[in-house]
Design a protein around this motif. Structure first.
Motif, mmCIF file in Angstrom:
data_model
loop_
_atom_site.group_PDB
_atom_site.id
_atom_site.type_symbol
_atom_site.label_atom_id
_atom_site.label_comp_id
_atom_site.label_asym_id
_atom_site.label_seq_id
_atom_site.Cartn_x
_atom_site.Cartn_y
_atom_site.Cartn_z
ATOM 1 N N GLY A 1 -6.920 10.597 116.810
ATOM 2 C CA GLY A 1 -7.371 9.498 115.967
ATOM 3 C C GLY A 1 -7.805 8.234 116.659
ATOM 4 O O GLY A 1 -8.290 7.306 115.998
ATOM 5 N N ALA A 2 -7.646 8.131 117.980
ATOM 6 C CA ALA A 2 -7.991 6.897 118.680
ATOM 7 C C ALA A 2 -9.500 6.765 118.890
ATOM 8 O O ALA A 2 -10.217 7.756 119.041
ATOM 9 N N LEU A 3 -9.955 5.523 118.907
ATOM 10 C CA LEU A 3 -11.274 5.199 119.434
ATOM 11 C C LEU A 3 -11.097 5.078 120.939
ATOM 12 O O LEU A 3 -10.309 4.243 121.401
ATOM 13 N N VAL A 4 -11.805 5.904 121.701
ATOM 14 C CA VAL A 4 -11.539 6.006 123.141
ATOM 15 C C VAL A 4 -12.686 5.429 123.975
ATOM 16 O O VAL A 4 -13.843 5.835 123.823
ATOM 17 N N SER B 1 2.250 7.294 122.433
ATOM 18 C CA SER B 1 2.376 7.267 120.973
ATOM 19 C C SER B 1 3.688 6.642 120.511
ATOM 20 O O SER B 1 4.625 6.448 121.286
ATOM 21 N N GLY B 2 3.747 6.384 119.225
ATOM 22 C CA GLY B 2 4.971 5.873 118.631
ATOM 23 C C GLY B 2 6.117 6.854 118.695
ATOM 24 O O GLY B 2 7.289 6.462 118.596
ATOM 25 N N ASP B 3 5.822 8.147 118.872
ATOM 26 C CA ASP B 3 6.882 9.140 119.008
ATOM 27 C C ASP B 3 7.743 8.877 120.240
ATOM 28 O O ASP B 3 8.888 9.333 120.315
ATOM 29 N N THR C 1 -1.644 16.127 115.663
ATOM 30 C CA THR C 1 -1.342 15.186 114.598
ATOM 31 C C THR C 1 -2.010 13.848 114.904
ATOM 32 O O THR C 1 -2.182 13.480 116.068
ATOM 33 N N PRO C 2 -2.393 13.080 113.879
ATOM 34 C CA PRO C 2 -3.127 11.820 114.102
ATOM 35 C C PRO C 2 -2.213 10.661 114.495
ATOM 36 O O PRO C 2 -2.145 9.636 113.821
ATOM 37 N N ASP D 1 -16.629 16.732 117.996
ATOM 38 C CA ASP D 1 -15.357 17.206 117.441
ATOM 39 C C ASP D 1 -14.850 16.315 116.316
ATOM 40 O O ASP D 1 -13.742 16.518 115.813
ATOM 41 N N GLY D 2 -15.654 15.311 115.953
ATOM 42 C CA GLY D 2 -15.265 14.429 114.861
ATOM 43 C C GLY D 2 -14.533 13.173 115.290
ATOM 44 O O GLY D 2 -14.035 12.421 114.440
ATOM 45 N N GLY D 3 -14.470 12.916 116.595
ATOM 46 C CA GLY D 3 -13.778 11.743 117.090
ATOM 47 C C GLY D 3 -14.719 10.589 117.368
ATOM 48 O O GLY D 3 -15.918 10.647 117.091
#
Length: 256
Positions: free
Chosen positions: A33-36, A237-239, A4-5, A57-59
């Motif tokens: 979703g992060a810029l790493v 994460s916020g989770d 999940t993003p 991979d699209g990141g």
């Protein structure tokens, strides 16, 4: 299953992010979703490879170079980060800092030299301290710091005594930082891997040792870097927004 993003729109820095557990963490955060910022000390090819894998991979990712364990290492790291992020489509600053870079020292107390000891602590303990100190002005309120510790800080393991001491210091660092940075909404946690399949551990080349380490886990296998990365991504994460100052066991149930 696609992650999940949870880190969409965030910027993360992973020290030692080009190989082993660090590479898995970099890839997981990017997949979410992060810029790493993929930090590396010596292996430029590995960093470039990890960045290319993330992009394929699209990141989004970029390499950051600085040798840790030497004078001025934290300043060099942040200077490289500031320089490289200026070329990205991102606002300055940072949301997630993962202190993953480290080395092992598989020796009993009788075989540890002063030079061994000093280098180990310079990389595993001193570097994270000053990376955080110099990085705090860049770390946005509501962000997260994750320190990669070790399950061996919770039981006696004389074969790597100095290593466990360096990681034990990191655990204490985690607690103090969590209290200090709480008013800014910055959470600080430690994630503690167990016996994990990476090239940092040369003893895993021995089949008997591999079997013994596997048997330490209730799952009767070695951990994989991706196992650790999943826990780090959660902790950052916020989770995990109501979790701070914690030592999170990511060992597969070693010695429970």
């Amino acid at each position: 299953m696609t992650p999940t993003p949870r880190h969409e729109g965030r910027t993360a820095l992973v020290t030692g992010g080009s190989r082993g557990i660090g590479r898995a963490i970099s890839r997981r955060l990017a997949a979410e979703g992060a810029l790493v910022a993929v930090h590396y000390g010596h292996d430029h090819a590995a960093a470039e490879r990890t960045v290319k894998e993330i992009i394929a991979d699209g990141g989004r990712a970029f390499p950051v170079h600085a040798e840790l364990g030497v004078p001025g290492d934290a300043d060099a790291l942040w200077e490289s980060f500031d320089r490289e992020i200026a070329g990205q489509d991102a606002k300055p600053g940072l949301d997630v800092l993962v202190n993953n870079a480290g080395i092992t020292l598989p020796r009993t107390i009788a075989n540890v030299t002063e030079e061994d000891y000093d280098r180990l602590f310079a990389i595993n303990t001193r570097a994270p301290f000053f990376v955080v100190q110099r990085g705090l002005p860049r770390l946005r309120d509501g962000g997260a710091i994750v320190n990669v510790s070790s399950v061996t800080t919770r039981f006696a393991y004389p074969a790597i005594i100095a290593y466990t001491m360096s990681k034990g210091a990191l655990d204490t660092f985690t607690l103090a930082l969590a209290k200090e940075l709480g008013p800014r909404g910055i959470r600080v946690n430690a994630v503690a891997p167990g016996f994990t399949e990476t090239e940092i551990n040369p003893t895993l080349r021995n089949p008997e040792i591999r079997r013994a380490y596997s048997a330490e886990s209730v799952f009767d296998r070695l951990g994989q870097p991706e196992d650790i990365a999943a826990v780090v991504a959660f902790a950052a994460s916020g989770d995990a927004g109501w979790t701070t100052g914690q030592w999170i066991d990511a060992s597969g149930g070693v010695r429970i």
